[in-house]
Every structure is written in C-alpha cells, then in structure tokens.
Write a protein that holds these residues in place. Sequence first.
Motif, PDB file in Angstrom:
ATOM      1  N   GLU A   1     -72.878  10.137 -26.310  1.00 12.37           N
ATOM      2  CA  GLU A   1     -74.193   9.965 -26.938  1.00 12.37           C
ATOM      3  C   GLU A   1     -74.019  10.264 -28.404  1.00 12.37           C
ATOM      4  O   GLU A   1     -73.050  10.884 -28.815  1.00 12.37           O
ATOM      5  CB  GLU A   1     -75.261  10.792 -26.257  1.00 12.37           C
ATOM      6  CG  GLU A   1     -75.519  12.206 -26.618  1.00 12.37           C
ATOM      7  CD  GLU A   1     -76.070  12.515 -27.989  1.00 12.37           C
ATOM      8  OE1 GLU A   1     -77.026  11.896 -28.470  1.00 12.37           O
ATOM      9  OE2 GLU A   1     -75.511  13.433 -28.600  1.00 12.37           O
TER      10      GLU A   1
ATOM     11  N   ARG B   1     -82.871   4.518 -26.295  1.00 11.36           N
ATOM     12  CA  ARG B   1     -81.900   5.155 -25.405  1.00 11.36           C
ATOM     13  C   ARG B   1     -82.363   6.517 -24.924  1.00 11.36           C
ATOM     14  O   ARG B   1     -81.684   7.141 -24.124  1.00 11.36           O
ATOM     15  CB  ARG B   1     -80.559   5.335 -26.137  1.00 11.36           C
ATOM     16  CG  ARG B   1     -79.873   4.065 -26.490  1.00 11.36           C
ATOM     17  CD  ARG B   1     -79.125   3.565 -25.248  1.00 11.36           C
ATOM     18  NE  ARG B   1     -78.623   2.238 -25.391  1.00 11.36           N
ATOM     19  CZ  ARG B   1     -77.465   1.912 -25.933  1.00 11.36           C
ATOM     20  NH1 ARG B   1     -76.679   2.836 -26.396  1.00 11.36           N
ATOM     21  NH2 ARG B   1     -77.104   0.655 -25.992  1.00 11.36           N
TER      22      ARG B   1
ATOM     23  N   ARG C   1     -79.995  10.487 -23.357  1.00  6.17           N
ATOM     24  CA  ARG C   1     -79.009   9.468 -23.715  1.00  6.17           C
ATOM     25  C   ARG C   1     -77.727   9.641 -22.905  1.00  6.17           C
ATOM     26  O   ARG C   1     -77.079   8.661 -22.563  1.00  6.17           O
ATOM     27  CB  ARG C   1     -78.729   9.524 -25.203  1.00  6.17           C
ATOM     28  CG  ARG C   1     -79.949   9.108 -26.043  1.00  6.17           C
ATOM     29  CD  ARG C   1     -79.622   8.953 -27.519  1.00  6.17           C
ATOM     30  NE  ARG C   1     -79.195  10.171 -28.177  1.00  6.17           N
ATOM     31  CZ  ARG C   1     -80.010  11.110 -28.671  1.00  6.17           C
ATOM     32  NH1 ARG C   1     -81.329  10.980 -28.562  1.00  6.17           N
ATOM     33  NH2 ARG C   1     -79.524  12.185 -29.273  1.00  6.17           N
TER      34      ARG C   1
END
Length: 160
Positions: free
Chosen positions: A127, A150, A157
């Motif tokens: 991430e 996201r 994420r």
Amino acid sequence: MGSTVLEGRNTAAAEGDVTVFTVGMRINNFRALRSWWPVFTAMPRMLKELSQDKESGLLGYQMLLGLPRVIYVVQYWESPEKLLAYASDQDGQHRPAWAAFNRRLRAGRGKVGFWHETYVVPAGGHESVYLNMPEFGLGKATGVVPVGRRGERAAERLSR
C-alpha cells in the motif's frame, strides 16, 4: 522524477503482485575510480535498455543517493520471472556488466561494494500514500489514483 506536484492524497495504481528489486553500490575508496566508475556507469545503460523494451517487465525505477558513498536504484517489476530473465539474458547489457564487475571486484580488493535485494510482494501486500507529491516510487512506476478509490486508511488499502 517529474516535478508536477499532485495535490491531495494519492496511492499507487498498482494492481496485483509487484516485484521490488533494490540494487546499489558503495564507494569504499573514492580514489579507486577504476573500481567503481564502471559499476556506476553500467546501471544507466541497463535502465535505458529495459525502459526501451516494453516487454522487459520493468514497470519503473527510482535512482536514489543514500549515505555518503552509496548510490542505489529501486526497481519495480511485473514479476520475478521477468527480472530473472533479464538478469540471465545472454544478449542484454546485464551479463557483460556483471562479468566485468566481478573481475574488478576480485582485482579491487574491497574498493567498491555492491548489493541487491529482491522482494516479491503479493496482491494486497503493498500500500502507499503520496501527499502533495509528484509521482514517486511505485506510484511513478504504475501511476496514481486518489486514495478514496482504494480506501482512506492504510489498513483498507492493504486488505484489497
């Protein structure tokens, strides 16, 4: 690196697995130019070769300076298989550069250091967040999207 600042919060647009390859050198003796200069100049040639071949698997890279004496590159690859294919390609820039480096390493007696590390990161195992930054790192390699697409938090994420 581009200089256009992307305002707000963004995250890398990377989907799926990512292979991260870090490679670098440490100049142990600045006066031993013959030991480290060829190593220093080989990397840009390899990156140019890879960047011109869209099938190579290289997504992007960042060249970075570390502590005094240290120069390294973070590379982002589609897969470990494509990274290893490039490393062993008899017709590419890497094999002759590696052979020449090994000859210099033996002759140079510690005047230049070298390392590489490879990380295979599965989907959902990476991430990122970029706040008021130009595209950088994985975001530069794959593009960026607004964080909201996201998940607002790192944990969201990572769970994708």
